[in-house]
Design an enzyme around this catalytic site. Sequence first.
Site, PDB file in Angstrom:
ATOM      1  N   THR B  22       4.376  -5.536  -0.490  1.00  0.00           N
ATOM      2  CA  THR B  22       3.081  -4.861  -0.598  1.00  0.00           C
ATOM      3  C   THR B  22       3.079  -3.600   0.260  1.00  0.00           C
ATOM      4  O   THR B  22       4.099  -3.246   0.852  1.00  0.00           O
ATOM      5  CB  THR B  22       1.928  -5.820  -0.226  1.00  0.00           C
ATOM      6  OG1 THR B  22       0.678  -5.212  -0.569  1.00  0.00           O
ATOM      7  CG2 THR B  22       1.926  -6.150   1.254  1.00  0.00           C
ATOM      8  N   ASN B  23       1.959  -2.940   0.307  1.00  0.00           N
ATOM      9  CA  ASN B  23       1.769  -1.737   1.118  1.00  0.00           C
ATOM     10  C   ASN B  23       0.635  -1.952   2.095  1.00  0.00           C
ATOM     11  O   ASN B  23      -0.324  -2.658   1.781  1.00  0.00           O
ATOM     12  CB  ASN B  23       1.372  -0.559   0.230  1.00  0.00           C
ATOM     13  CG  ASN B  23       2.519  -0.033  -0.591  1.00  0.00           C
ATOM     14  OD1 ASN B  23       3.655  -0.045  -0.146  1.00  0.00           O
ATOM     15  ND2 ASN B  23       2.221   0.421  -1.785  1.00  0.00           N
ATOM     16  N   ALA B  24       0.726  -1.309   3.228  1.00  0.00           N
ATOM     17  CA  ALA B  24      -0.387  -1.320   4.173  1.00  0.00           C
ATOM     18  C   ALA B  24      -1.518  -0.483   3.575  1.00  0.00           C
ATOM     19  O   ALA B  24      -1.353   0.704   3.347  1.00  0.00           O
ATOM     20  CB  ALA B  24       0.059  -0.751   5.504  1.00  0.00           C
ATOM     21  N   ALA B  89      -2.963   2.138  -3.014  1.00  0.00           N
ATOM     22  CA  ALA B  89      -1.561   2.259  -2.631  1.00  0.00           C
ATOM     23  C   ALA B  89      -0.794   1.201  -3.415  1.00  0.00           C
ATOM     24  O   ALA B  89      -0.406   0.171  -2.868  1.00  0.00           O
ATOM     25  CB  ALA B  89      -1.398   2.054  -1.130  1.00  0.00           C
TER      26      ALA B  89
END
Lengths: 221, 221
Positions: B22-24, B89
């Site tokens: 995943t992405n922050a 994101a």
Amino acid sequence: MAKILITSGPTRQYLDPIRYLTNASSGRMGAALAQAALEAGYEVAIVTGPVEVEYPKDAIVKQVVSTEQMKDVALELFGDCEGAIGAAAPCDYQPFSILTEKMSKEDFIRGEDSNGELLLRLRETPDVMAALGAVKREASDPRGGQWLVAFALETSDSHVKALQKLHRKRCDLIVVNGPNSINGSTSAAEILDPTGNLVAYACGSKLDVARRLIAETLKLS
Amino acid sequence: MAKILITSGPTRQYLDPIRYLTNASSGRMGAALAQAALEAGYEVAIVTGPVEVEYPKDAIVKQVVSTEQMKDVALELFGDCEGAIGAAAPCDYQPFSILTEKMSKEDFIRGEDSNGELLLRLRETPDVMAALGAVKREASDPRGGQWLVAFALETSDSHVKALQKLHRKRCDLIVVNGPNSINGSTSAAEILDPTGNLVAYACGSKLDVARRLIAETLKLS
């Protein structure tokens, strides 16, 4: 009163400043265990990855991000604890290096890897509970013995894999539950001892399961 | 009043039932944009990955998990929108297959891959904003033209990469900000047009930045 350590929540292994690998884990079981342990009269220290859940105010809470950090902080806290419960879901793989700059899609499109594939080489992170198992004091130790309880979240062969895990991490009990428990508010769990005996079966809210497990830990000390 | 679409938050690409990439991203910029857009009189539809943030009650909110789902829902909603802002994101890599059972450490220890390394073969996920760019109506369209605004979060060469991104996704504006903005409550952003002109510079709270950007979108319609 005796102090115990609870690990809780997921950890993150960053690939670059933006992207990371992680596990689905809300920290709710860790919070329920902390509450049940405080009710039972334990002092409680929690080492937790990034979660939104609120831990009981009377617990000491240490925040970490990566698995390595969780292991280091857990080892630091474990020395003066009577036991530890591993309710965290530490991310078990990490990249060989963390890029300091965000990987850019433009880099891939321009580069040789133009078909948009990416090979990610991962290595294992340290095993938090096995690290505690390696320093765990036996019952004969003059400073008092220590106990360890692990969680096993398996989607198949759950008892076989859970017992392998218990022995590899030198644990005294292992809690086996299915993937339904990850983010839900209710839970069902079997508690096994090193011989594979079912010492308890608990279901209901996470707090119900936590109270049942804490009652079992009281028999270990 | 015109409706706009906002994509928000991270997406997740699961490797198995537990592990994901995943992405922050907190979803806070998406929530701030939704509020600013409602204040400006827009109707607002949001497609969001898993976040804890609360979106304004007057916005339509569609929840998704993966990038593919975000692209599908965004395409569905975009048709009757005047424009879209890509504040999400989305995770841009996914495994070739998702294991239906959790990978087990025991499997690796028993298997050939006994040194604990794992090679993960990833491929690109669909590009959500580029998918919208591909169906975007030109100003000459009898049903009315549409506009697109992307975000670029780069740690180096930010203007060059941001403009490449703007053109690849067929966007009308791009917002450039640094990695400090990911989880913080304050933000600084430059807004560039397709020629690379700095049309606005905004800093302050995420809501301040959102209001500045929404004011710029009003000039696009």
